[in-house]
Design an enzyme around this catalytic site. Structure first.
Site, short mmCIF file in Angstrom:
data_model
loop_
_atom_site.label_atom_id
_atom_site.label_comp_id
_atom_site.label_asym_id
_atom_site.label_seq_id
_atom_site.Cartn_x
_atom_site.Cartn_y
_atom_site.Cartn_z
CB SER A 240 -23.02 29.02 4.87
OG SER A 240 -23.34 30.38 4.91
CG ASP B 7 -16.64 32.30 8.05
OD1 ASP B 7 -17.11 33.30 7.49
OD2 ASP B 7 -17.22 31.19 8.10
CG HIS C 70 -18.49 31.61 4.70
ND1 HIS C 70 -18.99 31.27 5.93
CD2 HIS C 70 -19.54 31.52 3.84
CE1 HIS C 70 -20.27 31.00 5.83
NE2 HIS C 70 -20.63 31.14 4.57
#
Lengths: 171, 375
Positions: free
Chosen positions: B51, B145, B180
């Site tokens: 991320s 995600d 995620h």
């Protein structure tokens, strides 16, 4: 000698409910400060201005005027715009449905919260906990809606720049 | 005893306690050792992240490509992503275009980003993009995600292809039903499809192993045990800005062989938002499988750390800087070049590891030996 305090007469559930509201208020205040910190209109205006100048350097404006009359190029841009409109509408509808769902759940939550309570304090505690849960759900919905609005706003601006970019010669 | 005297005694007690706590805190900071030099092989460095750590990994990888041989990007967008659309601010782009754009067509503006990157390389603000052409890259986007969508990671792939990385040198995995998160093979972690803290999910494979396998040829399977401890070190000596949001302490794992005789390669692993040690302890730097891979393959693992900051800089979730928060007063912030505050701090850590071994390394090893007993 034994001492007594006013806390002895407070139902533990009510004390917990008050604590939860107090924590929620403190967190909301912190979030408000963060939001306030994020608002920097002057810096944002300067930043966007700089970026536009930088992007304009990459753009050749001469063919833009001629390509605007090109039906194929214009049609592609319109298609993309329509796609954005549809996605934006879908996001709005999604958000609206979520609000309706939350409203329906709220009335059910409030209705069931007071079942089986044995005292006025327990009733107050149950009411406070239920209303806090509802408040948090509405806040989550609003936050998601705000995020959707940002996505939509960013998409329209991006489309405008992309259209100009596609109409220009690559430098 | 009257009320005034009780209050006075209480006040004195509180002051003494506060002084004691302050002394302990200062002393704890002072006792965090310096990062030692291990004569590491800097020319075979690599980086990975999740991320915001993946965005940062791209930045470190592209800006300092002369020392890099590969990168692992898990749920991250292309280099300079926040500069995609000029009419949006950097933060606005970072949180919309670079995470979950409304439609595919208004995702990261890769053609512009490639041009901007080429301009930066030409001006010497980042290394030559040609360095990337013989590297190995791993990309990952979970099917579930919704935080950084596959549309965005597709553009990371497009960016690297556009700057000349061959298709055969890239492994892009979009086949896993992951949320995620960084992926592990540990039943104790969150279920694969969810997205929730600490953003480490059990999807039945070790992502750290796959990343390092992709980057380095002839990699061995993870070791069963570690030969030394994970070391905490004072990260603040590499930081030269008050608004950088980096923690005082970061972590490094140096296998015993790399401490004494071998010149080992370095892998930098960058956590995501809400994943720093200040928030989730050793979950990322101690439990994602990197260290056992490092043990088996003579790698030094470096884990720089960022912490949340509510104001100046505004970084409430403890993310790495990919939109310029570390230069809060600059409308044209540098978060992407050699001179970006966080990038230059990490680069200094890498160069420290590559300096010739010294007495500092020896003394640091000795001081760590009894203090830490981590996985």
């Amino acid at each position: 000698m034994t001492s007594t305090t006013s806390n002895d007469s407070i139902d533990p559930n009510l004390a917990d409910a008050i604590k939860h509201w107090s924590e929620y208020s403190a967190e909301s205040a912190r979030n408000a400060l963060i939001l306030f910190e994020a608002i920097t209109p002057l810096k944002d205006a300067l930043q966007v201005g700089d970026q536009v100048v930088e992007a304009m350097k990459q753009t050749n404006w001469r063919p833009v005027t001629t390509k605007l009359g090109d039906p194929a190029a214009f049609s592609d841009a319109c298609k993309e715009l329509a796609e954005i409109q549809m996605a934006a509408l879908s996001k709005w509808y999604e958000g609206y449905l979520q609000y309706l769902k939350t409203t329906q759940q709220s009335s059910e939550q409030l209705g069931t919260a007071l079942r089986g309570v044995g005292s006025p304090q327990q009733a107050l505690a149950a009411y406070l906990e239920a209303s806090l849960a509802i408040m948090k759900q509405y806040q989550a919905d609003t936050s998601k809606q705000a995020s959707s609005i940002s996505e939509i706003q960013a998409a329209y601006k991006a489309w405008f720049q992309k259209t100009l970019q596609n109409f220009s010669w690559k430098s | 005893m009257n009320f005034t005297s009780i209050t006075a005694r209480l006040r004195t007690g509180i002051l003494l306690l506060a002084a004691l706590l302050t002394f302990t805190a200062v002393n704890a900071d002072a006792s965090t050792p310096r990062l030692a030099a291990y004569g590491a092989d800097i020319r075979h460095t690599s980086v990975s992240g999740l991320s915001s750590g993946a965005f940062m990994a791209s930045q470190l990888y592209v800006a300092f490509s002369h020392i890099m041989v590969g990168a692992g990007i898990v749920a991250g967008g292309p280099y300079l992503c926040a500069k995609s659309w000029s009419l949006n601010t950097l933060m606005f782009n970072a949180t919309t275009t670079c995470m979950h754009p409304l439609v595919k067509g208004v995702g990261p503006n890769t053609p512009l980003l490639v041009k901007l990157a080429a301009g930066l390389a030409e001006s010497g603000r980042i290394d030559s993009l040609d360095n990337l052409k013989d590297d190995k890259i791993y990309l990952f986007s979970g099917k579930n995600d919704r935080t950084v969508t596959t549309t965005v990671v597709d553009q990371t792939y497009a960016f690297f292809r556009a700057v000349g990385v061959p298709e055969a040198s890239m492994k892009y995995d979009r086949s896993v039903d992951a949320g995620h998160a960084f992926v592990t093979n540990n039943d104790a972690d969150s279920q694969c499809p969810v997205t929730k803290p600490p953003f480490v999910n059990d999807c039945d494979f070790e992502q750290s192993t796959v990343i390092l396998n992709q980057i380095y040829p002839d990699i061995k399977p993870p070791a069963k045990h570690l030969s030394s401890e994970i070391q905490a070190f004072d990260q603040s000596e590499f930081v030269d800005s008050d608004t950088i949001s980096m923690s005082h302490t970061a972590y490094v794992y140096v296998p015993a062989a790399c401490q004494t005789r071998k010149s080992c390669r370095i892998h930098v692993a960058l956590h995501g938002c809400k994943q720093g040690a200040a928030v989730i302890g050793d979950k990322y730097y101690g439990q994602t499988g990197y260290n056992k891979m490092a043990e088996a393959n003579d790698l030094i693992m470096l884990y720089p750390q960022v912490q949340p900051s509510a104001a100046s800089p505004l970084n409430p979730q403890g993310c790495w800087d990919f939109w310029g928060y570390s230069s809060p007063n600059d409308p044209d912030p540098d978060f992407f070049s050699h001179n970006a505050p966080q990038l230059r701090a990490i680069y200094k850590m890498i160069t420290r590891l590559a300096e010739p071994r010294s007495d500092l390394a020896k003394s640091t090893r000795e001081s760590h030996h009894d203090v830490y007993n981590l996985k």
